[in-house]
Design an enzyme around this catalytic site. Structure first.
Site, PDB file in Angstrom:
ATOM      1  N   TYR A  91       0.820  -1.211   0.000  1.00 25.30           N
ATOM      2  CA  TYR A  91       0.000   0.000   0.000  1.00 25.30           C
ATOM      3  C   TYR A  91       0.854   1.261   0.000  1.00 25.30           C
ATOM      4  CZ  TYR A  91      -4.079   2.845   1.371  1.00 25.30           C
ATOM      5  OH  TYR A  91      -5.094   3.763   1.422  1.00 25.30           O
ATOM      6  N   SER A 188       1.104  -7.846   1.852  1.00 21.45           N
ATOM      7  CA  SER A 188       0.186  -6.791   2.269  1.00 21.45           C
ATOM      8  C   SER A 188      -0.796  -6.488   1.127  1.00 21.45           C
ATOM      9  CB  SER A 188       0.962  -5.563   2.725  1.00 21.45           C
ATOM     10  OG  SER A 188       0.115  -4.662   3.405  1.00 21.45           O
ATOM     11  N   GLN A 189      -0.843  -5.240   0.635  1.00 24.40           N
ATOM     12  CA  GLN A 189      -1.703  -4.983  -0.525  1.00 24.40           C
ATOM     13  C   GLN A 189      -1.319  -5.883  -1.688  1.00 24.40           C
ATOM     14  OE1 GLN A 189      -3.061  -0.922  -2.433  1.00 24.40           O
ATOM     15  NE2 GLN A 189      -1.074  -1.475  -3.298  1.00 24.40           N
ATOM     16  N   ASP A 274       0.020  -8.855  14.074  1.00 27.30           N
ATOM     17  CA  ASP A 274      -0.145  -7.878  12.996  1.00 27.30           C
ATOM     18  C   ASP A 274      -1.385  -7.021  13.262  1.00 27.30           C
ATOM     19  OD1 ASP A 274      -0.358  -6.478  10.613  1.00 27.30           O
ATOM     20  OD2 ASP A 274      -0.061  -8.230   9.335  1.00 27.30           O
ATOM     21  N   HIS A 303       3.292  -6.962  11.107  1.00 20.64           N
ATOM     22  CA  HIS A 303       3.042  -6.903   9.668  1.00 20.64           C
ATOM     23  C   HIS A 303       4.272  -7.246   8.835  1.00 20.64           C
ATOM     24  CE1 HIS A 303       0.454  -6.063   6.357  1.00 20.64           C
ATOM     25  NE2 HIS A 303       1.194  -5.070   5.894  1.00 20.64           N
TER      26      HIS A 303
END
Length: 327
Positions: A91, A188-189, A274, A303
């Site tokens: 992100y 993640s993204q 996370d 994360h």
């Protein structure tokens, strides 16, 4: 610290999915519209100064025929078509500079790194692809999750996920890529985009989704105040009577729903501490993944998950589908 469910509950966590009845029709319409635009993949040599890797500056046509940037890194001295990894970025990051992405080409694979349209304003890697949304959108909180949240056809992630699907075509368009051996990967993204592409295409051979974002939006927005999921809560705190409308829009972009349509082998990872992508949201997608799937659990990580320490596992996973490493 642990703030989500304990591991014994996560292993059985299978929430009722929030899936719109026209989910498949929505994506068929979206991808059909984009397929009417030629891919026009261009590969321009980039003078990187590297001795063992050739770098190509890539442009291809993504959502609405709009240009999307990428890097393609190829090991120098290669022979024959190579297995390829298409990587999606986290992100607010972008493709940045090619020197940040040397691992997979060093291991002998073709490696395409897709840019994020309109992002790159707050990550260490900048982006070179603008987000052009001619239809516009209503009010939104800072960030991307609520951009177009009133209507799935105007939502930001409709455009970015479509770009991600087309990035696989861009990789296959290069003559030194083996089109039968293309995998998708991201964290993640990037992990959320990986699940989306695995669910929308039946021609990728593996999906590696680390600590995936874009999953199980309702729960995520209710249990963490960390970004980016906090953007949803922030928007809904002002739009008090739009909760169900917003959640319905987001359900068209939920990795839990894409996972249910994936058929290739999938490898997940999760950090139990996370706060950005809570572990229950990852397990919700993992448990619904329709192909064979494994998950690596990092009990005392957030994360960052396994970070670079998890690379050996991912390399072994890809070799299991690609075959022996290229010579």
């Amino acid at each position: 610290m642990l703030f989500d469910m304990p591991l014994e509950r996560l292993r059985d966590y299978r929430p009722q999915p929030e899936e719109p009845a026209d989910f498949d029709a929505f994506w068929e319409k979206t991808l059909t519209e984009t397929s009417r635009h030629p891919l026009d993949a261009e590969f321009v040599p980039y003078e990187s100064g590297l001795a063992t890797v050739d770098v190509l500056d890539v442009t291809f046509r993504g959502w609405g025929g709009q240009p999307v940037k990428a890097w393609l890194l190829l090991p120098r001295g290669r022979t024959g078509p190579l297995p390829a990894i298409v990587q999606y970025i986290g992100y607010n990051g972008g493709r940045g500079i090619p020197y940040s992405w040397l691992t997979w080409s060093a291991l002998g694979y073709a490696h395409l790194v897709m840019d994020n349209r309109g992002q790159g304003g707050g990550g260490k890697n900048t982006a070179d692809t603008p987000d052009i949304a001619p239809e516009g959108h209503g009010s939104s909180s800072p960030g991307f999750l609520t951009s177009g949240i009133e209507d799935p056809y105007r939502h930001y992630y409709r455009r970015l996920i479509t770009d991600a699907v087309r990035a696989v075509d861009a990789a296959k368009a290069h003559p030194e890529v083996d089109p039968a051996r293309v995998a998708v990967l991201g964290g993640s993204q990037g992990g959320g985009l990986t699940l989306a592409v695995a669910g929308l295409r039946d021609d990728v051979v593996a999906a590696v989704a680390d600590v995936p974002f874009l999953c199980h939006y309702r729960r995520a927005s209710q249990i963490t105040d960390s970004g980016p999921y906090a953007e949803i809560a922030r928007w809904l705190s002002g739009h008090r009577f739009s909760v169900e409308q917003a959640m319905e829009t987001l359900s068209y972009f939920d990795g839990v729903n894409f996972a249910a349509r994936a058929s290739c082998p999938g490898w997940f990872s999760v950090g139990l501490m996370d706060k950005i992508c809570p572990s229950s949201t990852v397990f919700a997608a993992y448990h619904r993944y329709a192909g064979p799937a494994e998950i690596e659990i990092f009990p005392y990580n957030g994360h960052e998950g396994g970070a670079e320490y998890d690379l050996r596992r991912k390399l072994a996973a890809l070799r299991s589908v690609f075959g022996p490493p290229p010579e």
